[in-house]
Design an enzyme around this catalytic site. Structure first.
Site, short mmCIF file in Angstrom:
data_model
loop_
_atom_site.label_atom_id
_atom_site.label_comp_id
_atom_site.label_asym_id
_atom_site.label_seq_id
_atom_site.Cartn_x
_atom_site.Cartn_y
_atom_site.Cartn_z
N ARG A 37 38.00 41.11 41.14
CA ARG A 37 38.74 39.84 41.10
C ARG A 37 40.18 40.27 40.82
NH1 ARG A 37 34.41 36.13 40.59
NH2 ARG A 37 32.73 36.79 39.21
N ASP B 186 26.22 31.53 43.80
CA ASP B 186 26.35 30.14 43.34
C ASP B 186 26.05 29.10 44.43
OD1 ASP B 186 27.25 31.29 40.98
OD2 ASP B 186 29.36 31.11 41.53
N ARG C 25 0.00 14.82 25.90
CA ARG C 25 -1.14 15.02 26.80
C ARG C 25 -1.58 16.47 26.86
NH1 ARG C 25 2.82 14.66 31.27
NH2 ARG C 25 2.34 16.45 32.59
O1 F6P Z 1 30.33 33.52 41.07
C1 F6P Z 1 29.25 34.30 40.72
C2 F6P Z 1 29.08 34.36 39.22
O2 F6P Z 1 27.96 35.16 38.93
C3 F6P Z 1 28.97 33.00 38.52
O3 F6P Z 1 27.69 32.44 38.64
C4 F6P Z 1 29.37 33.36 37.12
O4 F6P Z 1 29.90 32.23 36.44
C5 F6P Z 1 30.41 34.41 37.32
O5 F6P Z 1 30.21 34.95 38.61
C6 F6P Z 1 30.38 35.53 36.32
O6 F6P Z 1 31.44 36.37 36.58
P1 F6P Z 1 31.64 37.81 35.92
O7 F6P Z 1 30.69 38.75 36.60
O8 F6P Z 1 33.07 38.13 36.22
O9 F6P Z 1 31.32 37.68 34.47
#
Ligand code: F6P
Length: 319
Positions: A72, A127, A211
């Site tokens: 990222r 996601d 139940r």
């Molecule tokens: O977008 C994919 C994801 O796994 C999300 O479900 C989660 O919120 C995020 O990435 C976690 O990101 P990282 O791996 O940066 O902690």
């Protein structure tokens, strides 16, 4: 179009390797030269561009993760980042790039497009929150991983007659929770898109208790509730033993399912065709089993809603 670049960006998703393989092999089939960009947009800025031959993508279709690595990139968000990236692409003679990732990655793609690089997005995210495609690469595998975990938790939940609260991923969306919750037979499913009623959840748990139900499973999407607080509240209100499990990153790994491999292969191969036709600013998606192409700009201006039918059915079947 002579040289096509391919990168994976954002959170990895099982099936990304199958997509890389399809880009490489489809490009070579059409006489193009595929180039791999390592570590997403970060690697593009750092000029981590490598040649990818037929053999470089052998033996990866069944592997989770991404052989190109992913990141990222904060640097790509600076004013200079995209300029350096484009310079590196031009120096490498790359005319078009296939970007495999989620909506954040597609925002990066548009920045490249604004600077004259042809781009096509291939949706990959566990996601499944990307609009205009029924499925994104990795979702099916993640849901199956959650189901496998629910099956195992169910055994111990029954033995101890406990309530289990299982937190699943999904970023700000509840697609994993909904599909895994329905397929896993959960009593309640909590998603960020909908408020939940604690009294109602507890009333259902009590009905089950009355139940003779031996266990209860609640699937909670991250962002829908604090699972530890929820666990304490439920424990106090039901007086039943309650445990919390956060599945976390195991949902992002493992061999992709056949469905993810097929989806990745079909969408990524189509992305190469889009670039070959000289098209740009597109995302390839799959709707009702058909591979289609959408404007990338429109994807980033809409939000995928949770499936109302699944919400209703899950609630009916967990009566
Ligand atoms: O977008 C994919 C994801 O796994 C999300 O479900 C989660 O919120 C995020 O990435 C976690 O990101 P990282 O791996 O940066 O902690």
């Amino acid at each position: 179009m002579r040289r096509i670049g391919v990168l994976t960006s954002g959170g990895d998703a099982p099936g990304m390797n199958a997509a890389i393989r399809a880009v490489v092999r489809k490009s070579i089939y059409h006489g193009l030269e595929p180039k791999g960009i390592r570590r997403g947009f970060s690697g593009l800025i750092a000029n981590e561009i490598i040649s990818l031959g037929l053999g470089s993508v052998a033996d990866i279709i069944h592997r989770g993760g991404t052989i190109l690595r992913t990141a990222r990139s904060a640097e790509f968000m600076t004013p200079e980042g995209p300029l350096i990236a484009v310079e590196n692409l031009q120096n490498a003679g790359i005319d078009g790039v296939v970007i495999i990732g989620g909506d954040g990655s597609f925002r990066g793609a548009l920045k490249l497009a604004e600077l004259g690089i042809k781009v096509v997005g291939v949706p990959a995210s566990i996601d499944n929150d990307i609009p205009c495609t029924d499925y994104s690469i990795g979702f099916d595998t993640a849901v199956n991983t959650v189901i496998d975990a629910i099956n195992k938790i169910r055994d111990t939940a029954t033995s101890h007659e406990r309530i289990f609260i299982i937190e699943v991923m999904g970023h700000r969306s509840g697609h994993i929770a909904l599909d895994a919750g329905l397929a896993g037979g959960a009593e309640s499913i909590l998603i960020p898109e909908l408020p939940y009623d604690l009294e109602e959840i507890v009333a259902k748990l009590r009905r089950g208790q009355a139940r003779g139900k031996l266990h209860s499973i609640l699937v909670v999407a991250e962002g829908a509730a604090n699972v530890f607080e929820l666990g304490n509240q439920i424990r106090e209100m039901t007086e039943m033993e309650t445990r919390v499990t956060i599945l976390g990153h195991i949902q992002r790994g493992g061999p992709p399912t056949a469905m993810d491999r097929l989806l990745a292969s079909r969408m990524a191969a189509h992305a190469v065709d889009v670039l070959r036709q000289g098209d740009t600013r597109k995302m390839v998606g799959m709707k009702a089993g058909q591979i289609e192409t959408w404007d990338l700009d429109s994807i980033l201006h809409s939000r995928k809603q949770p499936d109302r039918d699944i919400i209703d059915l899950a609630s009916i079947l967990a009566i």
